[in-house]
Design a protein around this motif. Structure first.
Motif, PDB file in Angstrom:
ATOM      1  N   HIS A  96       0.850  -1.192   0.000  1.00 64.08           N
ATOM      2  CA  HIS A  96       0.000   0.000   0.000  1.00 64.08           C
ATOM      3  C   HIS A  96       0.882   1.238   0.000  1.00 64.08           C
ATOM      4  CE1 HIS A  96      -3.517  -2.351   2.070  1.00 64.08           C
ATOM      5  NE2 HIS A  96      -3.194  -2.809   0.882  1.00 64.08           N
ATOM      6  N   PHE A  97       0.424   2.301  -0.677  1.00 64.94           N
ATOM      7  CA  PHE A  97       1.084   3.600  -0.589  1.00 64.94           C
ATOM      8  C   PHE A  97       0.088   4.528   0.086  1.00 64.94           C
ATOM      9  CE2 PHE A  97       2.859   1.633  -4.479  1.00 64.94           C
ATOM     10  CZ  PHE A  97       4.210   1.636  -4.139  1.00 64.94           C
ATOM     11  N   GLY A  98       0.231   4.761   1.367  1.00 66.27           N
ATOM     12  CA  GLY A  98      -0.762   5.539   2.104  1.00 66.27           C
ATOM     13  C   GLY A  98      -2.111   4.836   2.009  1.00 66.27           C
ATOM     14  N   LYS A 116      -4.253   1.122  -2.208  1.00 70.01           N
ATOM     15  CA  LYS A 116      -3.932  -0.312  -2.122  1.00 70.01           C
ATOM     16  C   LYS A 116      -3.407  -0.750  -3.485  1.00 70.01           C
ATOM     17  CE  LYS A 116      -7.423  -1.223   1.347  1.00 70.01           C
ATOM     18  NZ  LYS A 116      -8.720  -1.841   1.645  1.00 70.01           N
ATOM     19  N   ALA A 117      -2.140  -0.472  -3.743  1.00 66.13           N
ATOM     20  CA  ALA A 117      -1.564  -0.767  -5.071  1.00 66.13           C
ATOM     21  C   ALA A 117      -1.578  -2.265  -5.341  1.00 66.13           C
ATOM     22  CB  ALA A 117      -0.156  -0.209  -5.158  1.00 66.13           C
ATOM     23  N   VAL A 118      -1.207  -3.055  -4.348  1.00 59.07           N
ATOM     24  CA  VAL A 118      -1.256  -4.525  -4.450  1.00 59.07           C
ATOM     25  C   VAL A 118      -1.955  -5.004  -3.187  1.00 59.07           C
ATOM     26  CG1 VAL A 118       0.101  -6.646  -4.610  1.00 59.07           C
ATOM     27  CG2 VAL A 118       0.883  -4.593  -5.806  1.00 59.07           C
ATOM     28  N   LYS A 134       0.154  -3.363 -11.696  1.00 63.19           N
ATOM     29  CA  LYS A 134       1.095  -4.254 -12.403  1.00 63.19           C
ATOM     30  C   LYS A 134       2.557  -3.893 -12.097  1.00 63.19           C
ATOM     31  CE  LYS A 134      -0.448  -3.003 -16.441  1.00 63.19           C
ATOM     32  NZ  LYS A 134      -1.404  -1.925 -16.082  1.00 63.19           N
ATOM     33  N   THR A 135       2.887  -2.614 -12.273  1.00 60.95           N
ATOM     34  CA  THR A 135       4.286  -2.208 -12.064  1.00 60.95           C
ATOM     35  C   THR A 135       4.699  -2.452 -10.619  1.00 60.95           C
ATOM     36  OG1 THR A 135       4.042  -0.526 -13.765  1.00 60.95           O
ATOM     37  CG2 THR A 135       5.909  -0.276 -12.286  1.00 60.95           C
ATOM     38  N   THR A 136       3.821  -2.110  -9.691  1.00 61.07           N
ATOM     39  CA  THR A 136       4.152  -2.311  -8.274  1.00 61.07           C
ATOM     40  C   THR A 136       4.418  -3.792  -8.012  1.00 61.07           C
ATOM     41  OG1 THR A 136       2.709  -0.449  -7.743  1.00 61.07           O
ATOM     42  CG2 THR A 136       3.363  -1.854  -5.911  1.00 61.07           C
ATOM     43  N   THR A 137       3.557  -4.666  -8.555  1.00 56.19           N
ATOM     44  CA  THR A 137       3.753  -6.110  -8.362  1.00 56.19           C
ATOM     45  C   THR A 137       5.090  -6.544  -8.960  1.00 56.19           C
ATOM     46  OG1 THR A 137       1.373  -6.425  -8.557  1.00 56.19           O
ATOM     47  CG2 THR A 137       2.730  -8.392  -8.796  1.00 56.19           C
TER      48      THR A 137
HETATM   49  P1  ATP Z   1       0.195   1.646 -15.451  1.00 53.29           P
HETATM   50  O1  ATP Z   1      -0.290   0.718 -16.508  1.00 53.29           O
HETATM   51  O2  ATP Z   1      -0.416   3.013 -15.533  1.00 53.29           O
HETATM   52  O3  ATP Z   1       1.689   1.680 -15.312  1.00 53.29           O
HETATM   53  P2  ATP Z   1       0.026  -0.148 -13.178  1.00 53.29           P
HETATM   54  O4  ATP Z   1      -0.974  -1.226 -13.308  1.00 53.29           O
HETATM   55  O5  ATP Z   1       1.450  -0.490 -13.446  1.00 53.29           O
HETATM   56  O6  ATP Z   1      -0.407   1.099 -14.050  1.00 53.29           O
HETATM   57  P3  ATP Z   1       0.994   0.818 -10.642  1.00 53.29           P
HETATM   58  O7  ATP Z   1       2.004   1.729 -11.263  1.00 53.29           O
HETATM   59  O8  ATP Z   1       1.473  -0.407  -9.972  1.00 53.29           O
HETATM   60  O9  ATP Z   1      -0.126   0.421 -11.704  1.00 53.29           O
HETATM   61  O10 ATP Z   1       0.163   1.701  -9.600  1.00 53.29           O
HETATM   62  C1  ATP Z   1      -0.864   1.134  -8.778  1.00 53.29           C
HETATM   63  C2  ATP Z   1      -1.369   2.235  -7.848  1.00 53.29           C
HETATM   64  O11 ATP Z   1      -0.367   2.572  -6.903  1.00 53.29           O
HETATM   65  C3  ATP Z   1      -1.717   3.542  -8.562  1.00 53.29           C
HETATM   66  O12 ATP Z   1      -2.849   4.088  -7.942  1.00 53.29           O
HETATM   67  C4  ATP Z   1      -0.501   4.412  -8.333  1.00 53.29           C
HETATM   68  O13 ATP Z   1      -0.835   5.774  -8.337  1.00 53.29           O
HETATM   69  C5  ATP Z   1      -0.046   3.947  -6.952  1.00 53.29           C
HETATM   70  N1  ATP Z   1       1.419   4.070  -6.781  1.00 53.29           N
HETATM   71  C6  ATP Z   1       2.351   3.364  -7.442  1.00 53.29           C
HETATM   72  N2  ATP Z   1       3.587   3.697  -7.011  1.00 53.29           N
HETATM   73  C7  ATP Z   1       3.415   4.643  -6.056  1.00 53.29           C
HETATM   74  C8  ATP Z   1       4.320   5.402  -5.213  1.00 53.29           C
HETATM   75  N3  ATP Z   1       5.625   5.216  -5.276  1.00 53.29           N
HETATM   76  N4  ATP Z   1       3.764   6.266  -4.363  1.00 53.29           N
HETATM   77  C9  ATP Z   1       2.423   6.433  -4.268  1.00 53.29           C
HETATM   78  N5  ATP Z   1       1.531   5.758  -5.015  1.00 53.29           N
HETATM   79  C10 ATP Z   1       2.010   4.873  -5.909  1.00 53.29           C
END
Ligand code: ATP
Length: 314
Positions: free
Chosen positions: A14-16, A19-21, A44-47
């Motif tokens: 989680h970022f604050g 709930k990113a993952v 996706k990127t966070t995972t």
């Molecule tokens: P995209 O296809 O746009 O790259 P994604 O599926 O890769 O999207 P993520 O980049 O993992 O998604 O982001 C998931 C959520 O977490 C989003 O709401 C994003 O704003 C938030 N997030 C990701 N990294 C951070 C960070 N370092 N600080 C705060 N919030 C973040």
């Protein structure tokens, strides 16, 4: 026989308040190419950053080939290749210098480094570009360079974030061929995209993600079977006077559902009848009772099936 190279259990980041993952679990079989699909912000990127040990989860486990990757990142790092979604070209750096820099960072020296740089440039088909400045490359050439950089040290698990984004059809085809070659070398790959159709053909299975969660996992064939179950949508264009009558007729039939009158006075309806002969008989019956100008069929594409799965989860 099941031979997972990666096991992910209850992963949370989680970022604050975001709930990113949000507690995802899955396994990847050795040698499989898996598509990781989700809309922007799905997580996706966070995972992927968690899987490649670039970030730490709040909780959950990542086990890479029997090793706890969260606990012992140094033991698995060199076996995992990472291709980020983006590229910061440094002015005055050539293709060769760029890849050489990463080979050096990997710890290669002397002749071994020279050979490794030559190997990855050759594999990615950019040997002849080795003296070009990286800020002068096309999008497709830049993707190949990122791929070359990822392949330094011959990692066996490759994680690629949106590698096909922005590529023209020719470059996309070439990228698919590179993925095919890497598959033949036995690499396990996780490739992300927000466009399902971009990945469906090259992947053994697909993981669909939304709002930090996995909402579906399956092969392309399984997704296509889902499309089938959903039925085929027909657009029926009656004479204006007959619109209400056709709508009522469709609503009364067991073989049809979701009949909706559209703003242009056509009617959209999903047909659940089992085969073409049954559909043809039903349409014939409809046309005996009402004046119909046109009937067209429309099958959902994979993208729409994904959106539909998403919609049903909410
Ligand atoms: P995209 O296809 O746009 O790259 P994604 O599926 O890769 O999207 P993520 O980049 O993992 O998604 O982001 C998931 C959520 O977490 C989003 O709401 C994003 O704003 C938030 N997030 C990701 N990294 C951070 C960070 N370092 N600080 C705060 N919030 C973040």
């Amino acid at each position: 026989m099941s031979d997972p190279i990666l096991k992910v259990k209850g992963l949370v980041r989680h970022f604050g308040q975001v709930k990113a993952v949000d507690g995802i679990s899955f396994e990847l079989e050795r040698g499989q190419v898996v598509g990781f699909i989700g809309a922007n912000g799905a997580g996706k990127t966070t995972t992927m950053r968690l899987l490649t040990t670039l970030d730490l989860p709040d909780s959950g486990e990542v086990e890479y080939d029997g090793i706890d990757a969260t606990e012992y990142p140094e033991k698995v790092k060199s076996r995992i290749g990472w291709m980020p979604d983006g590229f910061d070209p440094v002015d005055g750096t050539t293709v060769q210098d760029y890849v050489d820099f990463f080979a050096r960072a990997y710890g290669l020296t002397g002749q071994q480094r020279v050979e490794e740089v030559a190997r990855v440039l050759e594999f990615c088909g950019i040997t002849e570009l080795k003296n070009r400045y990286i800020n002068k490359l096309s999008k497709g050439q830049t993707q190949r360079l990122s791929l070359a950089r990822m392949l330094i040290g011959n990692p066996d698990f490759l994680v690629m974030d949106e590698p096909a984004a922005g590529l023209d059809p020719q470059a996309r085809l070439e990228f698919k061929q590179l993925v095919r070659s890497l598959r033949e070398k036995g690499k396990t790959m996780l490739i992300s995209s927000h466009i399902l159709s971009e990945l469906a053909e090259m992947c053994d299975s697909l993981i669909l993600m939304s709002q930090g969660r996995i909402i579906h996992r399956g092969t392309r064939e399984e997704l296509e079977a889902l499309q089938q179950q959903e039925g085929i949508t027909y657009t029926i264009r009656p004479l204006t006077d007959c619109v209400q009558g056709v709508h009522a007729w469709l609503q009364a039939q067991k073989g049809w559902k979701n009949a909706v009158i559209m703003p242009d006075n056509s009617i959209s309806a999903v047909c659940l009848l089992p085969d073409n002969a049954a559909v043809a008989r039903s349409i014939q019956e409809l046309c005996r009772e009402h004046l119909v100008l046109e009937v067209t069929r429309y099958r959902r594409n994979l993208e729409e099936t994904f959106v539909n799965i998403l919609h049903n989860q909410r």
